[in-house]
Scaffold this active site. Structure first.
Site, PDB file in Angstrom:
ATOM      1  N   TRP A 147       0.799  -1.220   0.000  1.00  0.00           N
ATOM      2  CA  TRP A 147       0.000   0.000   0.000  1.00  0.00           C
ATOM      3  C   TRP A 147       0.834   1.273   0.000  1.00  0.00           C
ATOM      4  CZ3 TRP A 147       1.450   2.884   4.078  1.00  0.00           C
ATOM      5  CH2 TRP A 147       1.938   2.231   5.208  1.00  0.00           C
ATOM      6  N   PRO A 172      -3.530  -5.926  -5.624  1.00  0.00           N
ATOM      7  CA  PRO A 172      -3.075  -4.766  -4.864  1.00  0.00           C
ATOM      8  C   PRO A 172      -3.460  -4.891  -3.400  1.00  0.00           C
ATOM      9  CG  PRO A 172      -5.092  -4.235  -6.033  1.00  0.00           C
ATOM     10  CD  PRO A 172      -4.723  -5.643  -6.438  1.00  0.00           C
ATOM     11  N   SER A 225       5.539  -7.447   4.468  1.00  0.00           N
ATOM     12  CA  SER A 225       6.198  -7.747   5.739  1.00  0.00           C
ATOM     13  C   SER A 225       7.031  -9.018   5.659  1.00  0.00           C
ATOM     14  CB  SER A 225       5.160  -7.902   6.848  1.00  0.00           C
ATOM     15  OG  SER A 225       4.433  -9.108   6.692  1.00  0.00           O
ATOM     16  N   GLU A 246      10.516  -8.608  -1.580  1.00  0.00           N
ATOM     17  CA  GLU A 246      11.110  -7.423  -0.960  1.00  0.00           C
ATOM     18  C   GLU A 246      10.409  -7.247   0.376  1.00  0.00           C
ATOM     19  OE1 GLU A 246      11.517  -2.581  -1.213  1.00  0.00           O
ATOM     20  OE2 GLU A 246      10.364  -3.632  -2.756  1.00  0.00           O
ATOM     21  N   LEU A 247      11.140  -7.470   1.460  1.00  0.00           N
ATOM     22  CA  LEU A 247      10.526  -7.537   2.783  1.00  0.00           C
ATOM     23  C   LEU A 247      10.937  -6.316   3.617  1.00  0.00           C
ATOM     24  CD1 LEU A 247      11.022 -11.367   3.274  1.00  0.00           C
ATOM     25  CD2 LEU A 247       9.106 -10.159   2.229  1.00  0.00           C
ATOM     26  N   CYS A 280       9.956   1.252   2.814  1.00  0.00           N
ATOM     27  CA  CYS A 280      10.845   0.159   3.219  1.00  0.00           C
ATOM     28  C   CYS A 280      12.296   0.612   3.326  1.00  0.00           C
ATOM     29  CB  CYS A 280      10.744  -1.007   2.232  1.00  0.00           C
ATOM     30  SG  CYS A 280       9.104  -1.738   2.121  1.00  0.00           S
TER      31      CYS A 280
END
Length: 418
Positions: A147, A172, A225, A246-247, A280
């Site tokens: 988001w 999404p 996450s 991609e965390l 991130c």
């Protein structure tokens, strides 16, 4: 109030239920998004698999033409879509417009890169043989977007897959589906074939469950996450589905005594407060050499105090609303924990009064100890936590004392140190 639909096999579809889309700047619902489940997800996968045969056999130049046409359509609607991003995400409108610009740039980049997916010839081990290696599309790709950058991270996943010849099923985030709907509207308008680019929204457990269990899905790309990423890795083992993840991040900033102080202050402010700190790669821990610690704190705090906080469509807003009440409460808990452990709040640290939206005053917390929660976990908010260091070795050890990766920042005038 408009209800937005999913897009399956070239048709807009409604589900049996819907979810609210809420404006973080007002706390009010402004749209609703239809929700589908496991059976519709299977339909989409089957449609994508049928489309794969045709889409993958187009030339890279033909697929590039579709992506370039999509960029033109997005450009024509960029202000409309930027406003949608602000309304569902809370970020300031100029940042939403910048996100549309990045999205267009991504599409153009991958449209061109598809034409350069070269293979290679490997020297043979025996006479009369030739080893030819080709790059080929893998098949149906599932993309689960976050988001915080809802449009550009959807396209960062979809564009390379589409360019390579892979149909894409996009899910999404439930908080921010509207800009994804507009993206798929643009794709439909420029003539993407049915099944090539589809959109699903609904319960994550049902949609992701089918995406991970169905053997026709050959690749999944996810940003979100670390906890969810670990679950997806576990689920991918059943079908040996490739995953790209991609965390979480926990980016450190190192500010050395020889740095240009004004540059370090402004650079840290951008790295921390862009997208309301909900990134991130946002600066999460700021370590400053003790020789300039007090001067940095004074200038940095003055810069943060000068930031205008407000609804994203207002002029000159630098910090918008946080995405929801849960995110705001999480940030407040991190601030309380740091103060309980001896840290000082130099500015901010509390909600903006007189608004029904989820606004936190841009915050600077100084003298934060290493055992504070915000020094160990991602805060994901407009909260800058600062601590001093005495040596380069100490700074590097502190920066690296985390299981997260993703990004880091340093300010110094010493090229060797950099």
């Amino acid at each position: 109030m408009k209800t937005y639909s999913c897009y399956i096999d070239g048709a807009w579809r409604s589900g049996s239920s819907s979810t609210a889309v809420v404006d973080p700047g007002t706390g009010e619902q402004f749209a609703q998004m239809t929700a589908v489940g496991r059976s519709e997800t299977k339909e989409a996968i089957d449609a994508a698999h049928r489309a794969f045969a045709t889409w993958s056999n187009l030339t890279a130049m033909q697929r590039a033409d579709y992506l370039l046409a999509l960029t033109d359509e997005l450009r024509a609607r960029q202000d409309e879509i930027a406003e949608d991003i602000t309304r569902e995400n809370g970020k300031p409108f100029p940042q939403g417009r910048g996100e549309v610009g990045m999205t267009i740039d991504h599409l153009r980049w991958f449209a061109e890169e598809a034409r350069r997916a070269y293979g290679r010839i490997v020297p043979p081990q025996a006479d009369g043989k030739r080893h030819l290696i080709l790059r080929q599309p893998i098949g149906v790709v599932a993309a689960i977007a976050p988001w915080n950058f809802p449009l550009v991270l959807s396209v960062r996943k979809a564009a390379p897959a589409l360019a390579a010849g892979c149909p894409v099923i996009l899910r999404p985030a439930s908080q921010t589906p509207v800009c994804a709907v507009k993206l798929v509207e643009c794709a439909e308008r420029v003539g993407f074939p049915a099944g090539v680019f589809q959109l699903l929204t609904g319960p994550a457990r049902e949609i992701a469950g089918e995406l991970m269990d169905n053997p026709l899905v050959r690749k999944l790309t996810f940003t979100g996450s670390t906890e969810v990423g670990k679950k997806l890795i576990e689920q991918s083992a059943h079908t040996v589905t490739k995953v790209s993840l991609e965390l979480g991040g926990h980016a450190p900033v190192l500010v050395f005594g020889d740095s240009a102080l004004d540059d370090a202050v402004e650079g840290t402010a951008i790295a921390k407060f862009r997208n309301t700190g909900q990134s991130c790669i946002a600066a999460n821990r700021v370590y400053v050499e003790r020789s300039i610690y007090d001067r940095f704190l004074q200038r940095f705090t003055d810069r943060v105090k000068s930031m205008k906080v407000g609804y994203g469509m207002e002029s000159d807003v630098e910090v918008g609303a946080m995405v929801n009440e849960e995110a705001l409460a999480h940030a407040e808990e991190h601030i309380r924990d740091a103060v309980d452990r001896g840290a000082r709040v130099l500015c901010g640290g509390e909600r903006v009064s007189g608004t029904s939206g989820w606004f936190l005053k841009p915050t600077v917390v100084a003298d934060v100890p290493a055992d504070a929660v915000c020094m160990r976990e991602e805060t994901f908010a407009p909260v800058a936590v600062v601590a001093p260091f005495d040596s380069e070795e100490e700074a590097i050890a502190a920066a690296n004392s985390t299981p997260y990766g993703l990004a880091a920042y340093a300010f110094t005038s010493d090229l060797t140190r950099a």
